[in-house]
Design a protein around this motif. Structure first.
Motif, PDB file in Angstrom:
ATOM      1  N   GLU A  86      30.739  38.648  48.779  1.00  0.00           N
ATOM      2  CA  GLU A  86      29.569  39.103  49.530  1.00  0.00           C
ATOM      3  C   GLU A  86      29.405  40.617  49.447  1.00  0.00           C
ATOM      4  OE1 GLU A  86      27.386  37.114  50.558  1.00  0.00           O
ATOM      5  OE2 GLU A  86      28.536  35.259  50.321  1.00  0.00           O
ATOM      6  N   ALA A  87      30.510  41.338  49.214  1.00  0.00           N
ATOM      7  CA  ALA A  87      30.447  42.795  49.071  1.00  0.00           C
ATOM      8  C   ALA A  87      30.049  43.218  47.655  1.00  0.00           C
ATOM      9  CB  ALA A  87      31.797  43.407  49.430  1.00  0.00           C
ATOM     10  N   GLY A  88      29.846  42.256  46.767  1.00  0.00           N
ATOM     11  CA  GLY A  88      29.432  42.575  45.401  1.00  0.00           C
ATOM     12  C   GLY A  88      30.580  42.790  44.442  1.00  0.00           C
ATOM     13  N   ARG A  89      31.822  42.564  44.892  1.00  0.00           N
ATOM     14  CA  ARG A  89      32.982  42.680  43.999  1.00  0.00           C
ATOM     15  C   ARG A  89      33.206  41.333  43.326  1.00  0.00           C
ATOM     16  NH1 ARG A  89      38.089  45.089  46.787  1.00  0.00           N
ATOM     17  NH2 ARG A  89      38.569  45.828  44.679  1.00  0.00           N
ATOM     18  N   ARG A  90      32.315  40.987  42.423  1.00  0.00           N
ATOM     19  CA  ARG A  90      32.344  39.674  41.785  1.00  0.00           C
ATOM     20  C   ARG A  90      33.045  39.740  40.433  1.00  0.00           C
ATOM     21  NH1 ARG A  90      26.490  37.231  43.869  1.00  0.00           N
ATOM     22  NH2 ARG A  90      26.950  37.644  46.074  1.00  0.00           N
ATOM     23  N   LEU A  91      32.677  40.739  39.622  1.00  0.00           N
ATOM     24  CA  LEU A  91      33.481  41.040  38.440  1.00  0.00           C
ATOM     25  C   LEU A  91      34.726  41.751  38.973  1.00  0.00           C
ATOM     26  CD1 LEU A  91      33.970  41.162  35.418  1.00  0.00           C
ATOM     27  CD2 LEU A  91      32.565  43.229  35.339  1.00  0.00           C
ATOM     28  N   ARG A  92      35.773  40.986  39.201  1.00  0.00           N
ATOM     29  CA  ARG A  92      36.874  41.457  40.041  1.00  0.00           C
ATOM     30  C   ARG A  92      37.939  42.248  39.289  1.00  0.00           C
ATOM     31  NH1 ARG A  92      39.728  43.296  43.120  1.00  0.00           N
ATOM     32  NH2 ARG A  92      40.473  42.560  45.142  1.00  0.00           N
ATOM     33  N   GLY A  93      37.981  42.083  37.966  1.00  0.00           N
ATOM     34  CA  GLY A  93      38.988  42.796  37.201  1.00  0.00           C
ATOM     35  C   GLY A  93      39.082  42.268  35.786  1.00  0.00           C
ATOM     36  N   PHE A  94      40.220  42.537  35.149  1.00  0.00           N
ATOM     37  CA  PHE A  94      40.389  42.103  33.763  1.00  0.00           C
ATOM     38  C   PHE A  94      41.843  41.750  33.488  1.00  0.00           C
ATOM     39  CE2 PHE A  94      41.231  46.607  33.731  1.00  0.00           C
ATOM     40  CZ  PHE A  94      42.080  46.881  32.673  1.00  0.00           C
ATOM     41  N   VAL A  95      42.039  41.063  32.373  1.00  0.00           N
ATOM     42  CA  VAL A  95      43.363  40.689  31.890  1.00  0.00           C
ATOM     43  C   VAL A  95      43.589  41.408  30.566  1.00  0.00           C
ATOM     44  CG1 VAL A  95      44.839  38.781  31.110  1.00  0.00           C
ATOM     45  CG2 VAL A  95      43.258  38.443  33.029  1.00  0.00           C
ATOM     46  N   ALA A  96      44.801  41.919  30.380  1.00  0.00           N
ATOM     47  CA  ALA A  96      45.159  42.598  29.138  1.00  0.00           C
ATOM     48  C   ALA A  96      46.313  41.850  28.476  1.00  0.00           C
ATOM     49  CB  ALA A  96      45.546  44.049  29.405  1.00  0.00           C
ATOM     50  N   ARG A  97      46.333  41.847  27.174  1.00  0.00           N
ATOM     51  CA  ARG A  97      47.364  41.112  26.437  1.00  0.00           C
ATOM     52  C   ARG A  97      48.345  42.065  25.767  1.00  0.00           C
ATOM     53  NH1 ARG A  97      42.651  40.561  23.370  1.00  0.00           N
ATOM     54  NH2 ARG A  97      42.775  41.511  21.301  1.00  0.00           N
ATOM     55  N   THR A  98      49.553  41.564  25.589  1.00  0.00           N
ATOM     56  CA  THR A  98      50.613  42.311  24.933  1.00  0.00           C
ATOM     57  C   THR A  98      51.458  41.347  24.119  1.00  0.00           C
ATOM     58  OG1 THR A  98      52.556  43.731  25.302  1.00  0.00           O
ATOM     59  CG2 THR A  98      52.119  42.050  26.944  1.00  0.00           C
ATOM     60  N   ASP A  99      52.170  41.865  23.135  1.00  0.00           N
ATOM     61  CA  ASP A  99      53.106  41.021  22.386  1.00  0.00           C
ATOM     62  C   ASP A  99      54.543  41.278  22.824  1.00  0.00           C
ATOM     63  OD1 ASP A  99      53.523  43.492  21.298  1.00  0.00           O
ATOM     64  OD2 ASP A  99      52.980  42.953  19.247  1.00  0.00           O
ATOM     65  N   ASP A 100      54.726  42.009  23.922  1.00  0.00           N
ATOM     66  CA  ASP A 100      56.054  42.288  24.464  1.00  0.00           C
ATOM     67  C   ASP A 100      56.008  42.170  25.987  1.00  0.00           C
ATOM     68  OD1 ASP A 100      58.697  42.937  24.646  1.00  0.00           O
ATOM     69  OD2 ASP A 100      58.529  44.937  23.761  1.00  0.00           O
ATOM     70  N   LEU A 101      55.655  40.973  26.436  1.00  0.00           N
ATOM     71  CA  LEU A 101      55.415  40.766  27.863  1.00  0.00           C
ATOM     72  C   LEU A 101      56.672  41.008  28.699  1.00  0.00           C
ATOM     73  CD1 LEU A 101      53.368  39.849  30.035  1.00  0.00           C
ATOM     74  CD2 LEU A 101      54.186  37.512  29.673  1.00  0.00           C
ATOM     75  N   ASP A 102      57.807  40.528  28.241  1.00  0.00           N
ATOM     76  CA  ASP A 102      59.018  40.662  29.041  1.00  0.00           C
ATOM     77  C   ASP A 102      59.384  42.120  29.266  1.00  0.00           C
ATOM     78  OD1 ASP A 102      59.480  37.892  29.416  1.00  0.00           O
ATOM     79  OD2 ASP A 102      60.323  37.741  27.408  1.00  0.00           O
ATOM     80  N   ALA A 103      59.281  42.939  28.227  1.00  0.00           N
ATOM     81  CA  ALA A 103      59.613  44.355  28.369  1.00  0.00           C
ATOM     82  C   ALA A 103      58.615  45.061  29.280  1.00  0.00           C
ATOM     83  CB  ALA A 103      59.650  45.027  26.995  1.00  0.00           C
ATOM     84  N   TYR A 143      45.922  42.112  35.229  1.00  0.00           N
ATOM     85  CA  TYR A 143      46.945  41.116  34.974  1.00  0.00           C
ATOM     86  C   TYR A 143      47.324  41.242  33.500  1.00  0.00           C
ATOM     87  CZ  TYR A 143      46.478  38.354  39.294  1.00  0.00           C
ATOM     88  OH  TYR A 143      46.501  37.916  40.589  1.00  0.00           O
ATOM     89  N   VAL A 144      48.551  40.852  33.162  1.00  0.00           N
ATOM     90  CA  VAL A 144      48.996  40.959  31.771  1.00  0.00           C
ATOM     91  C   VAL A 144      49.474  39.604  31.271  1.00  0.00           C
ATOM     92  CG1 VAL A 144      49.553  43.412  31.922  1.00  0.00           C
ATOM     93  CG2 VAL A 144      51.312  41.716  32.486  1.00  0.00           C
TER      94      VAL A 144
END
Length: 214
Positions: A86-103, A143-144
């Motif tokens: 309702e506050a207009g925060r609808r596009l709430r964020g993004f996800v980024a990818r990596t090939d070294d997630l554990d590190a 998020y990753v």
């Protein structure tokens, strides 16, 4: 330095149909259905924005059993999701990818969480989840995830002629957010501009011209 690249934008909706209707109103496009995430009790629709970029609308799946952990994207707090919507925060964020997630997660455990395996149909991937299910830095950080060795799923999505042209984060702490993104080694990151309230905006090229998604 980690390689962390924009993967997809996320609209978090109180209801999936409401989210799809919002995208239709903004972009003039109907998003194709995605699928269910049994580990999280959620469903999505997906819109290709490039060879390795897409837009996701996600919401709680009312037909799914509640998951044994906190839902991702803050979806476990229905009241907060509605407040942000309702506050207009609808596009709430993004996800980024990596090939070294554990590190990457080991370097930023409090911010990014721990790895878990997620699925949608026959697709599976690894994803960083915070224990409480909230967005990293209230969405100012992504998020990753790691898709593994398989081709990016955007390559098999229908191409409706939509492409990401630009996106940006309005935030009252511009310098701190820029430093955070630099520390994470983000590429394809949002521009950051001054704003009273944290908020994302995307400009997307569509067959009917440039359109704005909030």
């Amino acid at each position: 330095m980690f390689m962390l690249t924009l993967d997809h934008l996320v609209v978090v909706a109180p209801d999936l149909a409401e989210g799809v209707a919002h995208v239709r109103a903004c972009l003039g496009l109907d998003m194709p259905a995605g699928g269910r995430h049994p580990e999280m009790g959620t469903r999505n629709h997906l819109l290709r924005l490039g060879a390795s970029t897409f837009l996701e609308v996600i919401a709680v799946d009312p037909e799914a059993a509640p998951p044994p952990r906190a839902r991702w994207f803050g979806l476990g707090d229905a009241a907060q999701v509605r407040t942000d919507w309702e506050a207009g925060r609808r596009l709430r964020g993004f996800v980024a990818r990596t090939d070294d997630l554990d590190a990457l997660l080991a370097a930023h455990p409090d911010l990014l969480g721990v790895a878990a395996t997620m699925t949608r149909g026959t697709l599976s991937w690894r994803f960083g989840l915070r224990k409480d299910g909230t967005w990293p830095a209230d969405g100012a950080a992504p998020y990753v995830m790691d898709w593994g060795t398989r081709p990016h799923p955007a390559s098999t999505m229908p191409d409706l002629g939509a492409h990401l042209d630009d996106f940006w984060l309005s935030h009252p702490e511009m310098g701190a957010m820029a430093a955070l993104h630099a520390d994470l080694g983000l590429t394809g990151k949002p521009r950051i501009e001054d704003g009273a309230t944290p908020r994302y905006t995307a400009r997307i090229a569509t067959p009917s011209g440039l359109r704005t998604l909030t």
